[in-house]
Design an enzyme around this catalytic site. Structure first.
Site, PDB file in Angstrom:
ATOM      1  N   HIS A   1       0.841  -1.200   0.000  1.00  0.00           N
ATOM      2  CA  HIS A   1       0.000   0.000   0.000  1.00  0.00           C
ATOM      3  C   HIS A   1       0.872   1.245   0.000  1.00  0.00           C
ATOM      4  O   HIS A   1       1.822   1.354   0.778  1.00  0.00           O
ATOM      5  CB  HIS A   1      -0.931   0.022   1.211  1.00  0.00           C
ATOM      6  CG  HIS A   1      -1.825   1.232   1.243  1.00  0.00           C
ATOM      7  ND1 HIS A   1      -2.836   1.427   0.328  1.00  0.00           N
ATOM      8  CD2 HIS A   1      -1.835   2.330   2.051  1.00  0.00           C
ATOM      9  CE1 HIS A   1      -3.440   2.571   0.574  1.00  0.00           C
ATOM     10  NE2 HIS A   1      -2.843   3.144   1.617  1.00  0.00           N
ATOM     11  N   SER A   2       0.579   2.190  -0.885  1.00  0.00           N
ATOM     12  CA  SER A   2       1.271   3.464  -0.995  1.00  0.00           C
ATOM     13  C   SER A   2       2.766   3.210  -1.228  1.00  0.00           C
ATOM     14  O   SER A   2       3.131   2.568  -2.198  1.00  0.00           O
ATOM     15  CB  SER A   2       0.994   4.311   0.252  1.00  0.00           C
ATOM     16  OG  SER A   2       1.365   5.656   0.051  1.00  0.00           O
ATOM     17  N   MET A   3       3.642   3.696  -0.351  1.00  0.00           N
ATOM     18  CA  MET A   3       5.067   3.421  -0.537  1.00  0.00           C
ATOM     19  C   MET A   3       5.325   1.921  -0.648  1.00  0.00           C
ATOM     20  O   MET A   3       6.197   1.475  -1.400  1.00  0.00           O
ATOM     21  CB  MET A   3       5.881   3.993   0.622  1.00  0.00           C
ATOM     22  CG  MET A   3       7.392   3.782   0.471  1.00  0.00           C
ATOM     23  SD  MET A   3       8.352   4.150   1.965  1.00  0.00           S
ATOM     24  CE  MET A   3       8.152   2.621   2.882  1.00  0.00           C
TER      25      MET A   3
END
Length: 255
Positions: free
Chosen positions: A96-98
């Site tokens: 998720h995300s990074m």
């Protein structure tokens, strides 16, 4: 022959053991996140025979005394060796995300070693080749500025911000993660053999649908896109829905 998996790595957390799992899902946290974020996902998928392995980056929780790693590729390099012993079972990657960027770079490294993930699930992040003009790197702001950015994402319990001692503990890891995410530059090279499934919040101002669809450019396998209600941290509220989509896709790929 891959060695049997063990629970001795400081990088891997197996909160729930699944007897004879049909697949494992390696989960990589967002900037400032920790392995415990994926405990609800582990619970949701265990009943479907999917064993979740959550990654704990250095510099947080029980690894808080270790130096942080402030680059996406650096994290992927270190993780590759830690993950290989778990590949005695079919394994997919979720970030998720990074964590989606770390997951992408990790998948490339695994494939270079002959281990092709069953799939890459990229959540809440634009494709590696899609960059936005940086109006001022968050990781270079002072502590107040860094925390102000984190507050806008609604991914952190408000009680955390009220605890000064806790904030002093998490700030180094948070700053290192933001540096990793903001300084990452995709280097054109081989596309993934693994299929990619992207997930994005419908109201996420960090990722447009076009930026999410561009993940298709990074795989020679199939590409699918799921949108969910919510913003950048849609995953917190939509964990059950995401678990269903992930489990369903893994079942398709295992047929």
């Amino acid at each position: 022959m891959t060695a049997p998996a063990t629970d001795t790595s400081p990088w891997i957390r197996r909160y729930l053991t699944v007897a004879e799992p049909r697949a494992r899902l390696l989960c990589l946290p967002h900037a400032g996140g920790s392995a415990t974020y994926y405990l609800p996902l582990a619970r949701a998928l265990a009943g479907d025979g999917v064993e979740v392995l959550a990654v704990q980056y250095p510099g947080r929780q029980d690894r808080r005394h270790e130096p942080c790693v402030d680059s996406v590729t650096g994290l992927a390099d270190l993780l590759a060796a830690e993950v290989l012993p778990w590949a005695d079972r079919t394994t997919a990657v979720f970030g998720h995300s990074m964590g989606a960027m770390v997951g992408f770079e990790l998948a490339l490294r695994l494939e270079a070693r002959g281990v092709v993930p069953l799939a890459l699930f990229a959540s809440g992040r634009r494709a590696p080749s899609r960059r936005r003009p940086n109006a001022g790197p968050v990781h270079l702001r002072d502590d107040a500025g860094l925390l102000a950015e984190v507050r806008t994402l609604s991914g952190t319990d408000a009680r955390v911000f009220a605890d000064e001692e806790l904030m002093r503990m998490v700030l180094p890891a948070l700053r290192a993660d933001y540096r990793a995410a903001e300084t990452y530059v995709h280097t054109p090279g081989p596309r993934l053999a693994a299929p990619v499934q992207a997930h994005v919040g419908a109201d996420d101002d960090k990722v447009t649908l076009d930026e999410a669809r561009a993940w298709a450019d990074h795989t020679d396998g199939a590409f699918t896109l799921h949108t969910h209600p919510g913003g950048h941290f849609y995953l917190t509220e939509q964990m059950s829905e995401v678990a269903g989509a992930v489990s369903g896709r893994l079942a398709e790929l295992l047929e």
